[in-house]
Design a protein around this motif. Structure first.
Motif, PDB file in Angstrom:
ATOM      1  N   LEU A  15       1.085  -1.264  -0.141  1.00 42.35           N
ATOM      2  CA  LEU A  15      -0.159  -0.054  -0.180  1.00 42.35           C
ATOM      3  C   LEU A  15       1.123   1.151   0.495  1.00 42.35           C
ATOM      4  O   LEU A  15       1.794   1.488   0.555  1.00 42.35           O
ATOM      5  N   TRP A  89      -9.833   1.669   1.125  1.00 41.97           N
ATOM      6  CA  TRP A  89      -9.014   1.583   1.859  1.00 41.97           C
ATOM      7  C   TRP A  89      -9.177   1.290   3.172  1.00 41.97           C
ATOM      8  O   TRP A  89      -8.042   2.038   3.634  1.00 41.97           O
ATOM      9  N   ASP A  90      -9.759   0.690   3.344  1.00 43.88           N
ATOM     10  CA  ASP A  90      -9.954  -0.279   4.453  1.00 43.88           C
ATOM     11  C   ASP A  90      -8.967  -1.850   5.114  1.00 43.88           C
ATOM     12  O   ASP A  90      -8.351  -1.916   5.567  1.00 43.88           O
ATOM     13  N   ALA A  92      -5.850  -4.223   4.803  1.00 39.11           N
ATOM     14  CA  ALA A  92      -5.021  -4.421   4.784  1.00 39.11           C
ATOM     15  C   ALA A  92      -3.477  -5.075   3.600  1.00 39.11           C
ATOM     16  O   ALA A  92      -4.340  -5.934   3.519  1.00 39.11           O
ATOM     17  N   ASP A  95      -4.513  -8.595   3.025  1.00 36.33           N
ATOM     18  CA  ASP A  95      -5.951  -8.815   3.393  1.00 36.33           C
ATOM     19  C   ASP A  95      -5.885  -9.574   1.620  1.00 36.33           C
ATOM     20  O   ASP A  95      -5.499  -9.564   0.825  1.00 36.33           O
TER      21      ASP A  95
END
Ligand code: FES
Length: 343
Positions: A15, A89-90, A92, A95
């Motif tokens: 990210l 956006w949540d 991580a 995931d």
């Protein structure tokens, strides 16, 4: 098309925040490596929004060699959107989520004498790879790139290195505007222009394009659809053929709500471009907020069809679908006039 989608698992492997509202996400297939794709391709992802799994479409960024074996996307955080960007956006690192194979309805012509690329905001994502590929081939290319603020010009530094003076940026917070008239006038006749951005940007380019007497087929685009002219709220939908009577919540699309209710609807772009999800309006109590770029102005005013992926209603609507589970898919696609990625 949705009926042909094959989902496989991808894992978030990296990210990176590119701007205050744009996050880059690298996705690694859980099994094997990324399938081959070319600039302009997109990936569909299944994300959980308000407790339901929904499909979102994201352009692949850059060139396949930039992240060997993986996919790279960039997501704009929209606090007042339909919830998909917030769910993204949540995510991580580590995931896992379902992804389609790459699909490309925005292919780049590599043999044109020159190419103009025009991006608005997060619309830069498919154009990064196009610009880099053309530059690598030595094909003349210019990229016009507009954003609300200079801080939101994602990938601008990389693009400046790759393109030099062929990159022209404009940010509203500095009072800058793209000079579409001059840029299009400098494009040799017969050369293509690729636009990705909000519907307003596309409308502005289309106007100049038509005024200069250019071939419609040379203007190729993807948009985010229109933000709509009516407030985004919940509305009622009936589909008598399937015995469905549901409420579409403010935070979900009509298409997502119909799919969750078990109504089969053909779809592909999910952003108002291809027309595959167009449904017949049987009855309307209220007003349709057409947010697609597929239907003509006359069709929108006639209110006889709407694109379920982006358009909404204030009030209630009764719909029917061209989709027949035992029908001829080609005929259904034809009924919806096929793809219209080239205006
Ligand atoms: S799925 Fe393409 S216009 Fe709706």
């Amino acid at each position: 098309m949705k009926s042909q989608n094959h989902w496989s698992a991808v894992r978030v492997s990296a990210l990176r925040d590119l701007t205050p509202t744009v996050r880059e996400i690298v996705l690694q297939p859980v099994e094997g490596v990324a399938q081959h794709w070319a600039p302009g391709a997109h990936l569909q992802l299944r994300v959980r929004v308000a407790g339901r799994e929904q499909t979102r479409s994201y352009s692949l960024v850059g060139l396949p060699a930039d992240v060997p074996g993986a996919y790279r996307i960039a997501v704009k955080r929209l606090a007042d959107g339909r919830g998909g960007s917030m769910a993204m956006w949540d995510l991580a690192v580590g995931d896992v989520l379902p992804a389609s194979a790459p699909n490309n309805h925005f292919p780049l012509s590599l043999d044109a004498p020159g190419t103009l690329l025009i991006a608005g905001g997060i619309g830069i994502t498919p154009l990064v790879g196009m610009a880099c590929q053309l530059r690598e081939r030595g094909t003349p290319v210019r990229l016009l790139y507009a954003a609300r603020s200079a801080a939101e010009l994602a990938y601008a530094d990389d693009l400046r290195v790759a393109l030099g003076d062929a990159l022209v940026c404009a940010s509203s917070d500095r009072g800058e505007r793209l000079d579409l008239l001059a840029a299009l006038a400098a494009l040799p006749m017969g050369s293509p222009c690729y636009v990705c951005g909000p519907a307003g940007l596309l409308d502005a380019v289309r106007e100049v394009w038509a005024a200069q007497g250019r071939a419609p087929a040379d203007l190729r685009f993807e948009t985010f659809g229109s933000g709509g002219r009516l407030p985004t709220g919940s509305f009622q939908v009936k589909v008598p053929r399937h015995g469905v009577d549901i409420t579409v919540a403010a935070g979900e699309s009509l298409l997502d709500a119909l799919e969750a209710a078990g109504v089969p609807v053909m779809s592909d772009c999910r952003r108002g471009e291809c027309g595959l999800c167009a449904m017949d309006v049987v009855d309307l109590q209220g007003e349709i907020d057409h947010r697609d770029v597929f239907l003509s102005e006359g069709e929108r005013q006639g209110n006889q069809r709407l694109c379920a992926c982006v358009s909404r209603v204030v009030g209630s609507v009764c719909l029917d679908s061209a989709y027949r589970p035992d029908g001829d898919l080609a005929a259904q696609s034809d009924a919806n006039r096929g793809f219209a990625l080239v205006s």
